[in-house]
Scaffold this motif. Structure first.
Motif, PDB file in Angstrom:
ATOM      1  N   MET A   1     -70.017 -33.635 -88.459  1.00 53.53           N
ATOM      2  CA  MET A   1     -68.806 -34.430 -88.534  1.00 53.53           C
ATOM      3  C   MET A   1     -68.846 -35.490 -87.421  1.00 53.53           C
ATOM      4  SD  MET A   1     -64.820 -33.322 -88.330  1.00 53.53           S
ATOM      5  CE  MET A   1     -64.801 -32.613 -89.940  1.00 53.53           C
ATOM      6  N   ALA A   2     -68.557 -36.712 -87.798  1.00 56.55           N
ATOM      7  CA  ALA A   2     -68.601 -37.817 -86.844  1.00 56.55           C
ATOM      8  C   ALA A   2     -67.333 -37.864 -86.002  1.00 56.55           C
ATOM      9  CB  ALA A   2     -68.770 -39.128 -87.579  1.00 56.55           C
ATOM     10  N   THR A   3     -67.490 -38.281 -84.792  1.00 60.79           N
ATOM     11  CA  THR A   3     -66.359 -38.499 -83.899  1.00 60.79           C
ATOM     12  C   THR A   3     -66.366 -39.958 -83.494  1.00 60.79           C
ATOM     13  OG1 THR A   3     -66.544 -36.255 -83.037  1.00 60.79           O
ATOM     14  CG2 THR A   3     -65.322 -37.837 -81.705  1.00 60.79           C
ATOM     15  N   LYS A   4     -65.228 -40.583 -83.574  1.00 57.19           N
ATOM     16  CA  LYS A   4     -65.109 -41.997 -83.189  1.00 57.19           C
ATOM     17  C   LYS A   4     -64.093 -42.122 -82.076  1.00 57.19           C
ATOM     18  CE  LYS A   4     -66.654 -43.891 -87.452  1.00 57.19           C
ATOM     19  NZ  LYS A   4     -66.822 -45.134 -88.112  1.00 57.19           N
ATOM     20  N   ARG A   5     -64.284 -43.128 -81.246  1.00 55.34           N
ATOM     21  CA  ARG A   5     -63.402 -43.342 -80.106  1.00 55.34           C
ATOM     22  C   ARG A   5     -62.708 -44.695 -80.225  1.00 55.34           C
ATOM     23  NH1 ARG A   5     -64.383 -40.008 -75.767  1.00 55.34           N
ATOM     24  NH2 ARG A   5     -63.339 -41.479 -74.403  1.00 55.34           N
ATOM     25  N   ILE A   6     -61.511 -44.757 -79.711  1.00 57.39           N
ATOM     26  CA  ILE A   6     -60.769 -46.014 -79.584  1.00 57.39           C
ATOM     27  C   ILE A   6     -60.265 -46.087 -78.155  1.00 57.39           C
ATOM     28  CG2 ILE A   6     -58.703 -47.287 -80.258  1.00 57.39           C
ATOM     29  CD1 ILE A   6     -58.932 -46.080 -83.018  1.00 57.39           C
ATOM     30  N   ASN A   7     -60.583 -47.169 -77.491  1.00 65.83           N
ATOM     31  CA  ASN A   7     -60.084 -47.377 -76.131  1.00 65.83           C
ATOM     32  C   ASN A   7     -58.781 -48.162 -76.180  1.00 65.83           C
ATOM     33  OD1 ASN A   7     -62.294 -46.134 -74.873  1.00 65.83           O
ATOM     34  ND2 ASN A   7     -63.508 -47.987 -75.161  1.00 65.83           N
ATOM     35  N   LEU A   8     -57.863 -47.794 -75.358  1.00 65.61           N
ATOM     36  CA  LEU A   8     -56.583 -48.485 -75.288  1.00 65.61           C
ATOM     37  C   LEU A   8     -56.453 -49.167 -73.931  1.00 65.61           C
ATOM     38  CD1 LEU A   8     -54.350 -45.620 -76.714  1.00 65.61           C
ATOM     39  CD2 LEU A   8     -55.249 -47.592 -77.947  1.00 65.61           C
ATOM     40  N   SER A   9     -55.752 -50.292 -73.922  1.00 70.49           N
ATOM     41  CA  SER A   9     -55.475 -50.998 -72.670  1.00 70.49           C
ATOM     42  C   SER A   9     -53.969 -51.182 -72.550  1.00 70.49           C
ATOM     43  CB  SER A   9     -56.150 -52.369 -72.662  1.00 70.49           C
ATOM     44  OG  SER A   9     -57.541 -52.219 -72.723  1.00 70.49           O
ATOM     45  N   PHE A  10     -53.447 -50.977 -71.387  1.00 69.69           N
ATOM     46  CA  PHE A  10     -52.018 -51.130 -71.150  1.00 69.69           C
ATOM     47  C   PHE A  10     -51.809 -52.163 -70.054  1.00 69.69           C
ATOM     48  CE2 PHE A  10     -52.755 -46.906 -72.768  1.00 69.69           C
ATOM     49  CZ  PHE A  10     -51.794 -46.796 -73.755  1.00 69.69           C
ATOM     50  N   SER A  11     -50.887 -53.063 -70.303  1.00 69.66           N
ATOM     51  CA  SER A  11     -50.526 -54.049 -69.296  1.00 69.66           C
ATOM     52  C   SER A  11     -49.367 -53.486 -68.476  1.00 69.66           C
ATOM     53  CB  SER A  11     -50.116 -55.369 -69.962  1.00 69.66           C
ATOM     54  OG  SER A  11     -49.610 -56.251 -68.992  1.00 69.66           O
ATOM     55  N   MET A  12     -49.582 -53.305 -67.211  1.00 69.96           N
ATOM     56  CA  MET A  12     -48.545 -52.741 -66.351  1.00 69.96           C
ATOM     57  C   MET A  12     -47.440 -53.753 -66.052  1.00 69.96           C
ATOM     58  SD  MET A  12     -49.262 -49.608 -65.951  1.00 69.96           S
ATOM     59  CE  MET A  12     -50.061 -49.400 -67.516  1.00 69.96           C
ATOM     60  N   ASP A  13     -47.570 -54.956 -66.616  1.00 74.99           N
ATOM     61  CA  ASP A  13     -46.514 -55.964 -66.484  1.00 74.99           C
ATOM     62  C   ASP A  13     -45.439 -55.786 -67.555  1.00 74.99           C
ATOM     63  OD1 ASP A  13     -47.908 -57.091 -64.386  1.00 74.99           O
ATOM     64  OD2 ASP A  13     -48.943 -58.525 -65.687  1.00 74.99           O
ATOM     65  N   ARG A  14     -45.781 -55.063 -68.610  1.00 74.37           N
ATOM     66  CA  ARG A  14     -44.818 -54.867 -69.706  1.00 74.37           C
ATOM     67  C   ARG A  14     -44.241 -53.460 -69.635  1.00 74.37           C
ATOM     68  NH1 ARG A  14     -48.323 -57.211 -74.655  1.00 74.37           N
ATOM     69  NH2 ARG A  14     -49.459 -55.320 -74.122  1.00 74.37           N
ATOM     70  N   GLU A  15     -42.903 -53.410 -69.738  1.00 73.22           N
ATOM     71  CA  GLU A  15     -42.176 -52.158 -69.581  1.00 73.22           C
ATOM     72  C   GLU A  15     -42.595 -51.111 -70.612  1.00 73.22           C
ATOM     73  OE1 GLU A  15     -37.550 -50.689 -69.779  1.00 73.22           O
ATOM     74  OE2 GLU A  15     -37.968 -52.740 -69.203  1.00 73.22           O
ATOM     75  N   GLU A  16     -42.753 -51.525 -71.858  1.00 67.11           N
ATOM     76  CA  GLU A  16     -43.123 -50.572 -72.911  1.00 67.11           C
ATOM     77  C   GLU A  16     -44.522 -50.017 -72.679  1.00 67.11           C
ATOM     78  OE1 GLU A  16     -42.537 -52.698 -76.563  1.00 67.11           O
ATOM     79  OE2 GLU A  16     -40.471 -51.996 -76.719  1.00 67.11           O
ATOM     80  N   ASP A  17     -45.423 -50.853 -72.232  1.00 62.87           N
ATOM     81  CA  ASP A  17     -46.780 -50.383 -71.941  1.00 62.87           C
ATOM     82  C   ASP A  17     -46.761 -49.324 -70.845  1.00 62.87           C
ATOM     83  OD1 ASP A  17     -47.265 -52.614 -73.588  1.00 62.87           O
ATOM     84  OD2 ASP A  17     -49.159 -53.045 -72.575  1.00 62.87           O
ATOM     85  N   VAL A  18     -45.971 -49.568 -69.810  1.00 62.10           N
ATOM     86  CA  VAL A  18     -45.881 -48.617 -68.699  1.00 62.10           C
ATOM     87  C   VAL A  18     -45.339 -47.274 -69.188  1.00 62.10           C
ATOM     88  CG1 VAL A  18     -44.734 -48.128 -66.499  1.00 62.10           C
ATOM     89  CG2 VAL A  18     -45.643 -50.410 -66.951  1.00 62.10           C
ATOM     90  N   LYS A  19     -44.295 -47.329 -70.037  1.00 63.68           N
ATOM     91  CA  LYS A  19     -43.717 -46.085 -70.573  1.00 63.68           C
ATOM     92  C   LYS A  19     -44.756 -45.292 -71.351  1.00 63.68           C
ATOM     93  CE  LYS A  19     -38.906 -47.519 -71.125  1.00 63.68           C
ATOM     94  NZ  LYS A  19     -37.858 -47.836 -72.106  1.00 63.68           N
ATOM     95  N   VAL A  20     -45.448 -45.976 -72.252  1.00 61.33           N
ATOM     96  CA  VAL A  20     -46.434 -45.285 -73.087  1.00 61.33           C
ATOM     97  C   VAL A  20     -47.600 -44.782 -72.243  1.00 61.33           C
ATOM     98  CG1 VAL A  20     -48.090 -45.556 -74.991  1.00 61.33           C
ATOM     99  CG2 VAL A  20     -45.789 -46.534 -75.169  1.00 61.33           C
ATOM    100  N   TYR A  21     -48.022 -45.575 -71.299  1.00 58.86           N
ATOM    101  CA  TYR A  21     -49.115 -45.149 -70.418  1.00 58.86           C
ATOM    102  C   TYR A  21     -48.726 -43.874 -69.671  1.00 58.86           C
ATOM    103  CZ  TYR A  21     -52.481 -45.035 -66.648  1.00 58.86           C
ATOM    104  OH  TYR A  21     -53.444 -44.621 -65.777  1.00 58.86           O
ATOM    105  N   ASN A  22     -47.511 -43.844 -69.152  1.00 65.88           N
ATOM    106  CA  ASN A  22     -47.054 -42.661 -68.417  1.00 65.88           C
ATOM    107  C   ASN A  22     -46.938 -41.441 -69.329  1.00 65.88           C
ATOM    108  OD1 ASN A  22     -46.949 -43.999 -65.969  1.00 65.88           O
ATOM    109  ND2 ASN A  22     -44.833 -44.651 -66.260  1.00 65.88           N
ATOM    110  N   ILE A  23     -46.461 -41.668 -70.542  1.00 62.47           N
ATOM    111  CA  ILE A  23     -46.347 -40.556 -71.500  1.00 62.47           C
ATOM    112  C   ILE A  23     -47.728 -40.010 -71.834  1.00 62.47           C
ATOM    113  CG2 ILE A  23     -45.767 -39.974 -73.888  1.00 62.47           C
ATOM    114  CD1 ILE A  23     -43.390 -41.973 -73.587  1.00 62.47           C
ATOM    115  N   LEU A  24     -48.648 -40.908 -72.163  1.00 62.06           N
ATOM    116  CA  LEU A  24     -49.994 -40.455 -72.538  1.00 62.06           C
ATOM    117  C   LEU A  24     -50.731 -39.840 -71.348  1.00 62.06           C
ATOM    118  CD1 LEU A  24     -51.230 -43.278 -74.942  1.00 62.06           C
ATOM    119  CD2 LEU A  24     -50.543 -40.951 -75.525  1.00 62.06           C
TER     120      LEU A  24
END
Length: 96
Positions: A1-24
């Motif tokens: 079974m294959a495994t694939k990866r996705i990298n995510l980037s969060f901008s700490m200048d945007r409030e929503e990005d910070v929230k999601v980054y902290n949650i994850l």
């Protein structure tokens, strides 16, 4: 079974990005968490998209515009009356 990866980037200048980054960042099993979150989001979004609601909204919008006339059908474009759609139509779709 294959495994694939996705990298995510969060901008700490945007409030929503910070929230999601902290949650994850706080999650132990991030992949499972993201899978459940995305599927839940998509499921909820699809539930809210009711074809009949959209059809009713379009009918109301057309009625508010004065309806669709067919009397100009077949005439040259110069003789057609151009009806401008009011912004209320777009507001209705935003509220769906």
């Amino acid at each position: 079974m294959a495994t694939k990866r996705i990298n995510l980037s969060f901008s700490m200048d945007r409030e929503e990005d910070v929230k999601v980054y902290n949650i994850l960042s706080a999650q132990k099993y991030k992949t499972d968490y993201v899978i459940k979150a995305v599927l839940s989001y998509i499921g909820e979004r699809d539930k809210g998209l009711d074809k009949e609601i959209i059809k009713q909204a379009v009918k109301e919008a057309i009625a508010e515009c004065g309806g669709i006339t067919i009397e100009n059908k077949g005439k040259e474009n110069d003789s057609c009356i151009q009806h401008e759609l009011p912004n209320d139509i777009f507001d209705m779709f935003d509220n769906l």
